[in-house]
Scaffold this motif. Sequence first.
Motif, mmCIF file in Angstrom:
data_model
loop_
_atom_site.group_PDB
_atom_site.id
_atom_site.type_symbol
_atom_site.label_atom_id
_atom_site.label_comp_id
_atom_site.label_asym_id
_atom_site.label_seq_id
_atom_site.Cartn_x
_atom_site.Cartn_y
_atom_site.Cartn_z
ATOM 1 N N ARG A 1 28.862 20.252 -32.792
ATOM 2 C CA ARG A 1 27.808 19.503 -33.918
ATOM 3 C C ARG A 1 26.342 19.597 -34.537
ATOM 4 O O ARG A 1 25.231 19.577 -33.696
ATOM 5 C CB ARG A 1 28.168 18.480 -33.200
ATOM 6 C CG ARG A 1 29.048 17.169 -32.753
ATOM 7 C CD ARG A 1 29.182 16.135 -32.659
ATOM 8 N NE ARG A 1 29.168 14.923 -32.770
ATOM 9 C CZ ARG A 1 29.729 14.641 -34.201
ATOM 10 N NH1 ARG A 1 30.755 15.142 -34.396
ATOM 11 N NH2 ARG A 1 29.117 13.544 -35.200
ATOM 12 N N ALA A 2 26.156 20.288 -35.308
ATOM 13 C CA ALA A 2 25.187 21.069 -36.097
ATOM 14 C C ALA A 2 23.974 19.578 -36.230
ATOM 15 O O ALA A 2 22.606 19.985 -36.389
ATOM 16 C CB ALA A 2 25.554 21.125 -37.740
ATOM 17 N N VAL A 3 24.782 18.594 -36.312
ATOM 18 C CA VAL A 3 23.588 17.474 -36.439
ATOM 19 C C VAL A 3 23.276 16.887 -34.971
ATOM 20 O O VAL A 3 22.244 16.781 -35.036
ATOM 21 C CB VAL A 3 24.740 16.158 -36.691
ATOM 22 C CG1 VAL A 3 24.831 16.157 -38.594
ATOM 23 C CG2 VAL A 3 25.345 15.720 -36.278
ATOM 24 N N ASP A 4 23.652 17.713 -33.908
ATOM 25 C CA ASP A 4 23.283 16.679 -33.299
ATOM 26 C C ASP A 4 21.864 17.516 -32.575
ATOM 27 O O ASP A 4 21.861 19.126 -32.968
ATOM 28 C CB ASP A 4 24.595 17.340 -31.907
ATOM 29 C CG ASP A 4 23.953 16.715 -30.007
ATOM 30 O OD1 ASP A 4 24.144 15.416 -30.677
ATOM 31 O OD2 ASP A 4 23.541 17.099 -29.475
ATOM 32 N N ARG A 5 20.984 16.815 -31.356
ATOM 33 C CA ARG A 5 19.561 17.141 -31.344
ATOM 34 C C ARG A 5 19.451 18.177 -29.881
ATOM 35 O O ARG A 5 18.745 18.470 -30.062
ATOM 36 C CB ARG A 5 18.492 15.448 -30.982
ATOM 37 C CG ARG A 5 19.524 15.118 -30.257
ATOM 38 C CD ARG A 5 17.668 14.118 -29.684
ATOM 39 N NE ARG A 5 17.235 14.219 -28.912
ATOM 40 C CZ ARG A 5 17.183 15.357 -27.896
ATOM 41 N NH1 ARG A 5 17.113 15.235 -26.866
ATOM 42 N NH2 ARG A 5 15.798 16.022 -27.501
#
Lengths: 163, 828
Positions: free
Chosen positions: B73-77
């Motif tokens: 997941r690209a959005v994950d920190r």
Amino acid sequence: MNGIKLALRTLHHGERDLVDDLMKLSERHRTEHEIHHVATDVAIWSREHVQRLADTATHYDLDLDGPPGNSSPGLFAALRKKASEVTGNRPEPGLLLLRDLRETHLAATYNSLHWEMLAQAAQASKDTRLLALASSCHPRTLRQMRWTNTMIKNLSPQLLTSL
Amino acid sequence: MKPSVDRIGDPWGGRVPHGRHEPWPARVDTHLAEGVEAGMVQRWVQAASILHSDGDAMDIAVVDGRMVGVRGRAVDRVNRGRLGPKDLFGWQANASPDRLTRPLVREGGRLVEADWETAMGRVVSRSRELLGEQGPGSIGFYTSGQLFLEEYYTLAVLARAGIGTNHLDGNTRLCTSTAAEALKESFGCDGQPGSYDDIDHADVIALFGHNIAETQPVQWMRVLDRLEGADPPRLLCVDPRPTPVARRAAVHLAPRIGTNVALLNALLHEVIRTDRIDHEYVRTHTVGFDELAARVEDCTPEWAAGICDVPASRIVEAAELLGTADRLLSTVLQGVYQSHQATAAAVQVNNLHLIRGMLGRPGAGVFQMNGQPTAQNTRECGADGDLPGFRNWQNDAHVEDLARVWNVEPSTIPHYAPPTHALQMFRYAEQGSIRMLWISGTNPAVSLPELSRIRSILAQERLFVVVQDLFLTETAWYADVVLPAATWGEKTGTFTNADRTVHLSDKAVEPPGEARPDLDIFLDYARRMDFRDKDGGPLITWHDPESAFEAWKRCSADRPCDYTGLSYGMLRGGSGIQWPVNGQAPGGTERLYTHGITWAHPDVCENYGKDLVTGAADSAVEYRSLNPDGKAMIKAAAYLPPHEAPTRDHPFQLTTGRTLYHFHTRTKTGRAPQLNAAAPDVWVEASADDAARAGLGEGDLVEVSTPRGTLQGRLRVTGLRPGVLFVPFHYGYWDTPTGVGPEPTVPGRAANETTITDWDPASKQPVFKTAAAALTLVARGDGTPAPAPTTTASAPTAPHGVPATTGGPAAHATQESAISRDTEEGDR
Ligand code: SF4
């Protein structure tokens, strides 16, 4: 002066006894792994105390032995070890463990009181050598007491309610 | 363009360099089953990894009700789209044909299939019998580091308030209890001070016994990306093995096993001697500095060099690095936690940060890492030897507060002694005072020390063993009742990683056969046992993951791990969020202790501290006098020699550890073809010097023996420190002919046949790294190299003849940088 000699002698005796108690605790309860290892670790402190007491005693014309040997545990220890392994899966040795912890705790408490006395005497006679000795050794005696106390506290609920 | 990379042969994938203080760019890794194209995927279901403690966020690809792959997941920190090899391939194990699909019960000595009614009926009637005959102290629960928060919390409530037993712990005891204890000792409370983003800001990163390249491969990618970017950090590596970290380090120290405290005391000595101290920070935020300074005064590099067997000059260099860092990030893992004087050593790393004032700012952080993925949740929920919500069992007000949350009398919750730790539970079972052991999601017959002892405990007639797992593990062979569990991807729940990031993991597919989520099993048990609160209402009032999460939120309110501001809705669709999340911090909390120490006050703290040598508990009175204002506590420790030293008969020090392609007891990674092929069997590592002296070479079949047992494996000659043997742990027997343990025809294979039963007195974490061992030849090699990977710390010193570890086409994964992803989406 004689009182100080007396205190040194008593402590020397008491610390040697504690080494003995701790090593017995360690061997007899090999299957209680934490007891086995920590007892050996904190026996090192008492051994050091015996040595330092013996070194200090020479300044007071007193001849005290060094710490007891620790290399070969001897025949009795070997027997105790066997016994601890054979009985390791039965509940009753739990009672023996509590008893041995209690005795060790009392032996450490005894020493603690004597360190206290020695420190007081050292203050009264402005003996810095003695005061330094007591203030560096006494905290470790207190840690030995706290340890046996903690183990008794943690183990007795299970050991005493399961019989 | 989506480059396709063999992620077995190239485990960390391609670089996307980033400079200091720049955000880490995304790179989306995807692996789909053969023949499946992205366009064929019907649903992408949000999840996160439970194969290590990072909690890498990912989506599960579903086609016709089957899992067919994963995508970061690209959005994950936490991972910005990246996945490690275990994440990319491990999911396949879910669909193994040997999954448990029905409950099993023991009949006439054999396990036979049964229905849930029969299986649960037996568990409940045995529980009732024991409660009547012997009381709650006869029942123990041993859980995992891989269940979800909702499950641990439910288990904690039913065990502590329902049964009323003090015996509840997790296998997180084996991998993360020292992290928790070290944080409590220094800060009065558990909870990781820093954030993974600190990797983007640090100028020096010090890794103590932490082979991050193999244990947290995604965060190693982040370090690698920084090493390729502008203003790269300098690394300090403390590890006896030639790990990928060691190869990239500015300074690598390979101390003798069991001497971490001596080394750290010397490092502290140097930092203090050169006065590289933040005096203002020490004055304002800490107590205990003088004692530390006195303790390390004589611990010169020369002194430590003698004990640790590393050059004094190298120690001085390491201290320079630590002392001159502008933003220092330190991480600690099993090389410290599973070794001698674990807590004492871990606390010295905290001390380093406290005296240098390296906390609470970007890049200045300390990571007492977790081994298990959901370890943090066992700690928060009280399923591992703490009370839920980081409550202090010695503080009556905390126990009363917990009793209020559960609506029970405080006396219902055992708090006369600390919750029993795992190894003590097995001891009680050995002695016969624990008569029922419920083991969920873990495999002690492979993972605990001294396996012959563990097997004999589990095999006792008088012990009723319940095993709840996915497969018929080595432990399940000993069970009286086996409960088939659903796992990740087949159930919904949340979990929290090492940097306090909470992720939601949704159900993607149905579990096989009659397997059930662990939460459902616990709820079913609670209902059948009819646990009640003090007003006669049901003790457990929730019925599914989301309602369990809401119940947990109430328990966490106003505690450090405050989840009250979180909800499934907030976590779904977005990215992970770091606790505490509440009215003051609605978006979560990136770093703790940004304005001084918060939770060490005597009324708040999670425990009052322990003696680092004896484990003796301090009392409230002692704590108050030491730390009345709740500052951070600098605690000194003297070095003690390890409990088992090499002898003439056992001249080596044996150390064990996790490696890149396998996780835990391989119940999953051993069933993922690419991971299994990369490291299919146990091996033994020795240094080139030692191998030459013993006349041994690559691929020779050798035996490692200790006073406890033996194992056999093929030899790999590596750049390991001389005098040390390394064996990867947790190879078990399920994939051998016996299925359960060694026999005359099946030699020992598990590292824990040989390890010692000993644990750190403060954290109670077992020591897996300091056994004395002998090495002997069993048979000359036939040219077959050891089954050890060449991509990792196991790389051979003489590479010729040892084929490089590769995964072939089946191990290919795509990686796409954020930019190409944008254009591609633009194309659509
Ligand atoms: S393999 Fe060991 S260290 Fe890793 S998570 Fe499991 S118990 Fe912890």
